[in-house]
Design a protein around this motif. Structure first.
Motif, PDB file in Angstrom:
ATOM      1  N   TRP A 128       4.621 -58.275  -1.313  1.00 13.95           N
ATOM      2  CA  TRP A 128       4.850 -57.093  -1.063  1.00 13.95           C
ATOM      3  C   TRP A 128       6.086 -56.756  -0.414  1.00 13.95           C
ATOM      4  CZ3 TRP A 128       5.687 -55.479   3.944  1.00 13.95           C
ATOM      5  CH2 TRP A 128       5.491 -56.519   5.063  1.00 13.95           C
ATOM      6  N   MET A 129       6.695 -57.772   0.386  1.00 11.58           N
ATOM      7  CA  MET A 129       8.005 -57.551   0.886  1.00 11.58           C
ATOM      8  C   MET A 129       9.185 -57.223  -0.275  1.00 11.58           C
ATOM      9  SD  MET A 129       8.011 -60.112   4.018  1.00 11.58           S
ATOM     10  CE  MET A 129       7.513 -59.681   5.525  1.00 11.58           C
ATOM     11  N   ILE A 130       9.099 -58.137  -1.369  1.00 17.14           N
ATOM     12  CA  ILE A 130      10.042 -57.880  -2.510  1.00 17.14           C
ATOM     13  C   ILE A 130       9.759 -56.718  -2.812  1.00 17.14           C
ATOM     14  CG2 ILE A 130      10.689 -58.765  -4.704  1.00 17.14           C
ATOM     15  CD1 ILE A 130      11.455 -60.572  -2.445  1.00 17.14           C
ATOM     16  N   VAL A 147       9.732 -80.787  31.211  1.00 21.25           N
ATOM     17  CA  VAL A 147      10.079 -79.508  30.809  1.00 21.25           C
ATOM     18  C   VAL A 147       8.826 -78.537  30.592  1.00 21.25           C
ATOM     19  CG1 VAL A 147      11.217 -77.872  29.115  1.00 21.25           C
ATOM     20  CG2 VAL A 147      12.486 -80.021  30.052  1.00 21.25           C
ATOM     21  N   THR A 148       8.784 -77.391  31.187  1.00 23.66           N
ATOM     22  CA  THR A 148       7.390 -76.552  31.058  1.00 23.66           C
ATOM     23  C   THR A 148       7.720 -75.355  30.153  1.00 23.66           C
ATOM     24  OG1 THR A 148       7.201 -77.161  33.528  1.00 23.66           O
ATOM     25  CG2 THR A 148       5.981 -75.258  32.789  1.00 23.66           C
ATOM     26  N   ILE A 149       6.674 -75.190  29.241  1.00 24.01           N
ATOM     27  CA  ILE A 149       6.573 -74.079  28.859  1.00 24.01           C
ATOM     28  C   ILE A 149       6.037 -72.998  29.512  1.00 24.01           C
ATOM     29  CG2 ILE A 149       5.582 -72.746  26.742  1.00 24.01           C
ATOM     30  CD1 ILE A 149       5.203 -75.550  25.466  1.00 24.01           C
ATOM     31  N   ILE A 150       7.154 -71.789  30.050  1.00 27.79           N
ATOM     32  CA  ILE A 150       6.706 -70.985  30.838  1.00 27.79           C
ATOM     33  C   ILE A 150       6.223 -69.580  30.169  1.00 27.79           C
ATOM     34  CG2 ILE A 150       7.976 -71.701  32.524  1.00 27.79           C
ATOM     35  CD1 ILE A 150      10.087 -70.016  32.111  1.00 27.79           C
ATOM     36  N   GLY A 151       6.239 -69.530  28.844  1.00 24.21           N
ATOM     37  CA  GLY A 151       6.204 -68.373  28.098  1.00 24.21           C
ATOM     38  C   GLY A 151       6.184 -68.541  26.612  1.00 24.21           C
ATOM     39  N   GLN A 152       5.127 -67.772  26.043  1.00 28.38           N
ATOM     40  CA  GLN A 152       5.197 -68.289  24.491  1.00 28.38           C
ATOM     41  C   GLN A 152       4.702 -67.004  23.817  1.00 28.38           C
ATOM     42  OE1 GLN A 152       3.206 -71.428  22.480  1.00 28.38           O
ATOM     43  NE2 GLN A 152       5.246 -72.087  21.710  1.00 28.38           N
ATOM     44  N   ALA A 153       4.970 -66.461  22.736  1.00 28.80           N
ATOM     45  CA  ALA A 153       4.401 -65.225  22.191  1.00 28.80           C
ATOM     46  C   ALA A 153       4.366 -65.484  20.491  1.00 28.80           C
ATOM     47  CB  ALA A 153       5.153 -64.095  22.369  1.00 28.80           C
ATOM     48  N   MET A 154       3.507 -64.976  19.651  1.00 29.00           N
ATOM     49  CA  MET A 154       3.633 -64.895  18.460  1.00 29.00           C
ATOM     50  C   MET A 154       3.253 -63.435  17.832  1.00 29.00           C
ATOM     51  SD  MET A 154       1.968 -67.226  15.382  1.00 29.00           S
ATOM     52  CE  MET A 154       0.372 -66.497  15.509  1.00 29.00           C
ATOM     53  N   THR A 155       4.196 -62.989  16.956  1.00 29.52           N
ATOM     54  CA  THR A 155       3.876 -61.761  16.254  1.00 29.52           C
ATOM     55  C   THR A 155       3.941 -61.898  14.953  1.00 29.52           C
ATOM     56  OG1 THR A 155       6.163 -61.505  16.551  1.00 29.52           O
ATOM     57  CG2 THR A 155       4.981 -60.483  18.377  1.00 29.52           C
ATOM     58  N   THR A 156       3.214 -60.828  14.220  1.00 32.60           N
ATOM     59  CA  THR A 156       3.007 -60.706  12.899  1.00 32.60           C
ATOM     60  C   THR A 156       3.457 -59.459  12.287  1.00 32.60           C
ATOM     61  OG1 THR A 156       1.742 -61.347  11.079  1.00 32.60           O
ATOM     62  CG2 THR A 156       0.791 -60.032  12.624  1.00 32.60           C
ATOM     63  N   ASP A 157       3.499 -59.257  10.882  1.00 28.42           N
ATOM     64  CA  ASP A 157       3.931 -57.947  10.435  1.00 28.42           C
ATOM     65  C   ASP A 157       3.115 -56.826  10.817  1.00 28.42           C
ATOM     66  OD1 ASP A 157       3.726 -59.949   7.289  1.00 28.42           O
ATOM     67  OD2 ASP A 157       5.615 -59.602   8.733  1.00 28.42           O
ATOM     68  N   THR A 158       3.499 -55.766  10.963  1.00 26.98           N
ATOM     69  CA  THR A 158       2.849 -54.402  10.848  1.00 26.98           C
ATOM     70  C   THR A 158       3.463 -53.428  10.205  1.00 26.98           C
ATOM     71  OG1 THR A 158       4.400 -53.356  12.606  1.00 26.98           O
ATOM     72  CG2 THR A 158       2.757 -54.958  13.633  1.00 26.98           C
ATOM     73  N   VAL A 159       2.983 -52.196  10.097  1.00 25.50           N
ATOM     74  CA  VAL A 159       3.334 -51.140   9.293  1.00 25.50           C
ATOM     75  C   VAL A 159       4.845 -51.013   9.399  1.00 25.50           C
ATOM     76  CG1 VAL A 159       1.377 -49.775   9.003  1.00 25.50           C
ATOM     77  CG2 VAL A 159       2.655 -49.287  10.856  1.00 25.50           C
ATOM     78  N   VAL A 160       5.377 -51.251  10.678  1.00 18.57           N
ATOM     79  CA  VAL A 160       6.784 -51.059  11.007  1.00 18.57           C
ATOM     80  C   VAL A 160       7.669 -51.802  10.194  1.00 18.57           C
ATOM     81  CG1 VAL A 160       8.630 -51.090  12.809  1.00 18.57           C
ATOM     82  CG2 VAL A 160       6.104 -50.190  13.420  1.00 18.57           C
ATOM     83  N   THR A 161       7.167 -52.919   9.912  1.00 13.46           N
ATOM     84  CA  THR A 161       7.714 -53.894   9.115  1.00 13.46           C
ATOM     85  C   THR A 161       8.103 -53.495   7.552  1.00 13.46           C
ATOM     86  OG1 THR A 161       6.255 -55.662   9.851  1.00 13.46           O
ATOM     87  CG2 THR A 161       7.782 -56.365   7.927  1.00 13.46           C
ATOM     88  N   TYR A 162       7.743 -52.455   7.139  1.00 16.84           N
ATOM     89  CA  TYR A 162       8.071 -51.592   5.995  1.00 16.84           C
ATOM     90  C   TYR A 162       9.095 -50.985   6.184  1.00 16.84           C
ATOM     91  CZ  TYR A 162       3.440 -52.559   3.809  1.00 16.84           C
ATOM     92  OH  TYR A 162       2.279 -53.140   2.969  1.00 16.84           O
ATOM     93  N   GLY A 207       3.939 -63.242   7.266  1.00 15.91           N
ATOM     94  CA  GLY A 207       5.065 -63.263   8.248  1.00 15.91           C
ATOM     95  C   GLY A 207       4.569 -63.416   9.668  1.00 15.91           C
ATOM     96  N   ALA A 208       5.582 -64.136  10.328  1.00 18.11           N
ATOM     97  CA  ALA A 208       5.356 -64.506  11.881  1.00 18.11           C
ATOM     98  C   ALA A 208       6.681 -64.724  12.586  1.00 18.11           C
ATOM     99  CB  ALA A 208       4.409 -65.803  11.919  1.00 18.11           C
TER     100      ALA A 208
END
Length: 276
Positions: A14-16, A124-139, A266-267
């Motif tokens: 769909w991206m292509i 070493v500490t992981i003090i923050g982590q986030a994962m995001t994915t595709d939304t309509v804005v990606t278009y 996508g991520a």
């Protein structure tokens, strides 16, 4: 990288399709080159930047790689060499693209109690982590198609979770599969303002002596991009940096590190690390 099945839509399909809707005259080329090449061209057109910024990033990254014994490529480059390399896509040459390679990386993650019990020093500490994915804005446009907006959202979340912002970061490993993506990611992570990447690069704020040291390992551009191992290789480098174990490429006094890892279809994952 071709599809291994014919009975379902591939992740990038769909991206292509959307990219070709945005620009029906887009040059035919392999999918990844087409996606990131179009994103780079869109950036230059939108902000009137000089295409040599992509070459300058390649030169910076290779300068870092010279100091990394784990890097695939360890010879320096000039802007002229990068600009005159074989053309893969308009404004994208072969030396602006990472090499697909084999490789491996590993990280051990444990609880704070486990670390204390076993006398783990220089944790070493992981003090923050986030994962995001595709939304309509990606278009919306070629830059959002390759993750610019996903990166913005992931960065915002990890800054809020960790309590640290871009101004607090000492060292960064980001997903530079193509140098145009590194340029776009500077702004997505809030390291500079929108349309300000050209000045950011010219001022040397992406290397030793500047505001940040970005991809001290040499990045995907120089280490190679073994896909599954890439994210953990970034983690490994940042842990070494925070522990002061990075040898000649050590970022002096590094205490806060940011990792950015991206995949189309996508991520996006961002991670903030702190020594101690």
């Amino acid at each position: 990288m071709g599809s291994v099945w014919e009975d379902r839509t591939p992740p990038l399909g769909w991206m292509i399709d959307r990219l070709e809707e945005i620009d029906p005259n887009i040059p035919n080329s392999p999918e990844a080159i087409k996606m990131f090449g179009a994103a780079g061209s869109a950036y230059l057109e939108k902000y009137g930047a000089n295409s040599n910024i992509f070459a300058k990033v390649a030169v910076k990254t290779r300068n870092h790689a010279v100091l990394n014994p784990y890097s695939l490529f360890n010879n320096k480059l000039s802007i002229e060499e990068v600009m005159n390399a074989p053309l893969l896509y308009p404004t994208l040459t072969r030396l602006m693209a990472c090499p697909p390679t084999c490789g491996a990386a590993a990280a051990i993650v444990c609880s704070e109690n486990f670390a204390k019990k076993h006398g783990v020093e220089h944790a070493v500490t992981i003090i923050g982590q986030a994962m995001t994915t595709d939304t309509v804005v990606t278009y919306e446009n070629p830059m959002t198609l390759v993750g610019a907006e996903m990166t913005q959202r992931a960065a915002k979340i990890v800054y809020e979770k960790s309590g640290f912002g871009p101004q607090d970061i000492d060292v960064i490993e980001l997903h530079d599969c193509f140098t145009p993506n590194e340029v776009i990611t500077y702004e997505g992570l809030g390291l500079c303002g929108e349309g300000e990447a050209e000045k950011f690069i010219s001022d040397g704020n992406n290397t030793h002596g500047g505001k940040y040291v970005i991809n001290p390992s040499g990045g995907l551009m120089s280490k190679g991009h073994p896909l599954g191992a890439t994210g953990l290789a970034q983690c490994t480098e940042l842990v070494w940096q925070l522990r002061g174990q990075a040898g000649k490429r050590q970022v002096e006094g590094a205490k806060i590190a940011l990792q950015h890892n991206l995949g189309l279809g996508g991520a996006c994952v961002t991670t903030m690390y702190q020594l101690g």
